[in-house]
Design a protein around this motif. Structure first.
Motif, mmCIF file in Angstrom:
data_model
loop_
_atom_site.group_PDB
_atom_site.id
_atom_site.type_symbol
_atom_site.label_atom_id
_atom_site.label_comp_id
_atom_site.label_asym_id
_atom_site.label_seq_id
_atom_site.Cartn_x
_atom_site.Cartn_y
_atom_site.Cartn_z
ATOM 1 N N LEU A 4 0.684 -1.177 -0.275
ATOM 2 C CA LEU A 4 0.391 0.198 -0.453
ATOM 3 C C LEU A 4 1.062 0.936 0.013
ATOM 4 O O LEU A 4 1.668 1.204 0.892
ATOM 5 C CB LEU A 4 -0.804 0.165 1.237
ATOM 6 N N PRO A 5 0.845 2.133 -0.567
ATOM 7 C CA PRO A 5 1.434 4.044 -0.149
ATOM 8 C C PRO A 5 0.948 3.538 0.943
ATOM 9 O O PRO A 5 0.044 4.128 0.988
ATOM 10 C CB PRO A 5 0.537 4.093 -1.247
ATOM 11 N N LEU A 6 1.974 4.773 1.071
ATOM 12 C CA LEU A 6 1.971 5.232 3.014
ATOM 13 C C LEU A 6 2.008 6.589 2.813
ATOM 14 O O LEU A 6 2.865 6.974 1.369
ATOM 15 C CB LEU A 6 2.757 4.435 3.450
ATOM 16 N N ALA A 7 1.741 6.908 3.946
ATOM 17 C CA ALA A 7 1.376 8.449 3.674
ATOM 18 C C ALA A 7 3.045 8.854 4.512
ATOM 19 O O ALA A 7 3.689 8.409 5.154
ATOM 20 C CB ALA A 7 0.470 9.622 4.689
ATOM 21 N N ALA A 8 3.321 10.468 4.065
ATOM 22 C CA ALA A 8 4.667 10.479 4.529
ATOM 23 C C ALA A 8 4.138 11.154 5.690
ATOM 24 O O ALA A 8 3.773 11.756 5.648
ATOM 25 C CB ALA A 8 5.556 11.172 3.497
ATOM 26 N N HIS A 38 11.884 10.836 -7.652
ATOM 27 C CA HIS A 38 11.298 9.655 -7.549
ATOM 28 C C HIS A 38 11.119 8.752 -6.709
ATOM 29 O O HIS A 38 11.469 7.613 -7.253
ATOM 30 C CB HIS A 38 11.169 9.180 -9.398
ATOM 31 N N ALA A 39 11.326 9.177 -5.599
ATOM 32 C CA ALA A 39 12.190 8.271 -4.383
ATOM 33 C C ALA A 39 11.189 7.999 -3.705
ATOM 34 O O ALA A 39 11.447 6.383 -3.528
ATOM 35 C CB ALA A 39 13.052 9.397 -3.839
ATOM 36 N N SER A 40 9.614 8.126 -3.800
ATOM 37 C CA SER A 40 8.889 7.661 -2.881
ATOM 38 C C SER A 40 7.703 6.990 -3.836
ATOM 39 O O SER A 40 7.374 7.396 -4.746
ATOM 40 C CB SER A 40 9.059 8.636 -2.083
ATOM 41 N N ASN A 41 7.117 5.909 -3.505
ATOM 42 C CA ASN A 41 5.480 5.557 -3.632
ATOM 43 C C ASN A 41 4.378 5.470 -3.220
ATOM 44 O O ASN A 41 3.163 5.515 -3.046
ATOM 45 C CB ASN A 41 5.122 3.479 -4.274
ATOM 46 N N ALA A 42 4.850 6.948 -1.644
ATOM 47 C CA ALA A 42 3.710 7.473 -1.143
ATOM 48 C C ALA A 42 2.620 8.167 -1.502
ATOM 49 O O ALA A 42 3.232 9.158 -2.467
ATOM 50 C CB ALA A 42 4.857 7.648 0.850
ATOM 51 N N LEU A 43 1.130 8.681 -0.599
ATOM 52 C CA LEU A 43 0.250 9.174 -0.992
ATOM 53 C C LEU A 43 -0.174 10.314 0.062
ATOM 54 O O LEU A 43 -0.271 9.068 1.133
ATOM 55 C CB LEU A 43 -0.773 8.610 -2.133
ATOM 56 N N PRO A 44 -0.265 11.206 0.285
ATOM 57 C CA PRO A 44 -1.330 12.118 1.073
ATOM 58 C C PRO A 44 -2.972 11.025 1.562
ATOM 59 O O PRO A 44 -3.264 11.156 0.681
ATOM 60 C CB PRO A 44 -1.488 13.290 0.823
ATOM 61 N N PRO A 45 -2.830 10.999 2.482
ATOM 62 C CA PRO A 45 -3.812 10.529 2.838
ATOM 63 C C PRO A 45 -5.065 10.552 2.200
ATOM 64 O O PRO A 45 -6.180 9.961 2.174
ATOM 65 C CB PRO A 45 -4.360 10.623 4.660
ATOM 66 N N ASP A 46 -5.461 12.249 1.915
ATOM 67 C CA ASP A 46 -6.465 12.403 1.104
ATOM 68 C C ASP A 46 -7.134 11.598 -0.179
ATOM 69 O O ASP A 46 -7.786 11.847 -0.770
ATOM 70 C CB ASP A 46 -6.482 13.935 0.831
ATOM 71 N N TYR A 47 -5.164 11.382 -0.946
ATOM 72 C CA TYR A 47 -5.498 10.711 -2.227
ATOM 73 C C TYR A 47 -5.886 8.984 -2.664
ATOM 74 O O TYR A 47 -5.948 8.909 -3.466
ATOM 75 C CB TYR A 47 -4.469 11.210 -2.586
#
Length: 285
Positions: A4-8, A38-47
């Motif tokens: 899962l993409p994780l929030a930073a 392109h370091a991360s596969n995370a997304l902000p929670p709202d997305y």
């Protein structure tokens, strides 16, 4: 690797908000700056997951696999500051200018991104502007601030951008182990390519598997436009999937960069211009 993409996490750089970049060793040696778009596969929670299946975020479409580990280790070995993206390129691509039609990808390597369908300057302009203002602009401001600190210290920094590429594309294997992308300024790329090609068994791309001639990309903005020596490093992802591979490639590049850094004429502001100054954008990393 997380499914899962994780929030930073929150950082001091952006109190009370999710910071779109990670700043490593702000006050380290300003002679180098390492960046990783392109370091991360995370997304902000709202997305959420942008409407994609969570498994898509383990793929290269979400981030450059292994690049963050190489960038951090390279910065450590160079004793340099580093700026790394905290969110996925699927949210907004930090290696594209705001006028590039691929800055918010609607289709990436066969994956349709539902939440990006209308996000551009002509349709959902509000969301497009929000992503630029909240995620794209602060990342580039952090890079610009690091370069300004070097300038104020009387130093001309070498800017190194770390990316990675897939072992195959559209069913065809890629022979390169690594590649250097560049535009007109060859001060760092030329000796880097020569040094890499002197190592037995390495297949080295010169503007392969992509090209460094991309209007308003990250190094155009912070290298070409400022007249700073720079290069974009590409490494094949299967070679840097684990920490051992990341450490080995970071050490290789740190050694070569140290050898190059003291060359006459390197530490000077010189404006070479770009192949794209009078042309349309060309696809890049």
């Amino acid at each position: 690797m997380d499914d899962l993409p994780l929030a930073a996490p929150e950082t001091d750089a952006s109190p009370g908000a999710l910071c779109p970049y990670e700043l490593v060793d702000r006050d380290a040696d300003p002679g180098f700056l390492v960046i990783c778009d392109h370091a991360s596969n995370a997304l902000p929670p709202d997305y959420g997951t942008l409407g994609l299946a969570p498994a898509e975020f383990s793929r290269h479409i979400a981030y450059d696999i292994g690049a963050a580990g190489v960038a951090r280790e390279l910065a450590r070995l160079l004793r340099a500051p580093a700026v790394l993206a905290r969110f996925s390129r699927l949210l907004v691509d930090l290696n594209r200018g705001p006028d590039d039609p691929t800055i918010v990808m609607k289709l990436s390597d066969g994956a349709i991104v539902p939440a990006n369908r209308d996000v551009d300057a002509s349709r959902d302009a509000d969301e497009f502007a929000r992503r630029i203002a909240m995620f794209h602009a602060p990342y580039h401001a952090a890079i610009a601030a690091a370069l300004t600190r070097a300038e104020e210290a009387g130093v001309v920094p070498v800017v190194l951008s770390v990316h990675s590429f897939t072992p195959s594309w559209r069913g065809r294997a890629r022979a390169w182990h690594t590649g250097i992308l560049w535009d007109r300024d060859d001060r760092v790329p030329a000796p880097l390519i020569a040094g890499l090609r002197a190592e037995p068994g390495l297949v080295v791309g010169d503007n392969e598997p992509y090209t460094g001639r991309l209007k308003n990309d990250c190094l155009y903005r912070h290298g070409t436009a400022r007249g700073l020596p720079h290069a974009l490093i590409e490494i094949r992802q299967d070679l840097i999937e684990d920490e051992a591979g990341q450490a080995a490639w970071a050490a290789r590049y740190a050694r070569l960069v140290h050898e190059i850094a003291g060359r006459p004429g390197l530490r000077a502001v010189r404006h070479f211009g770009s192949h794209t100054d009078a042309a349309s954008p060309i696809s890049g990393a």
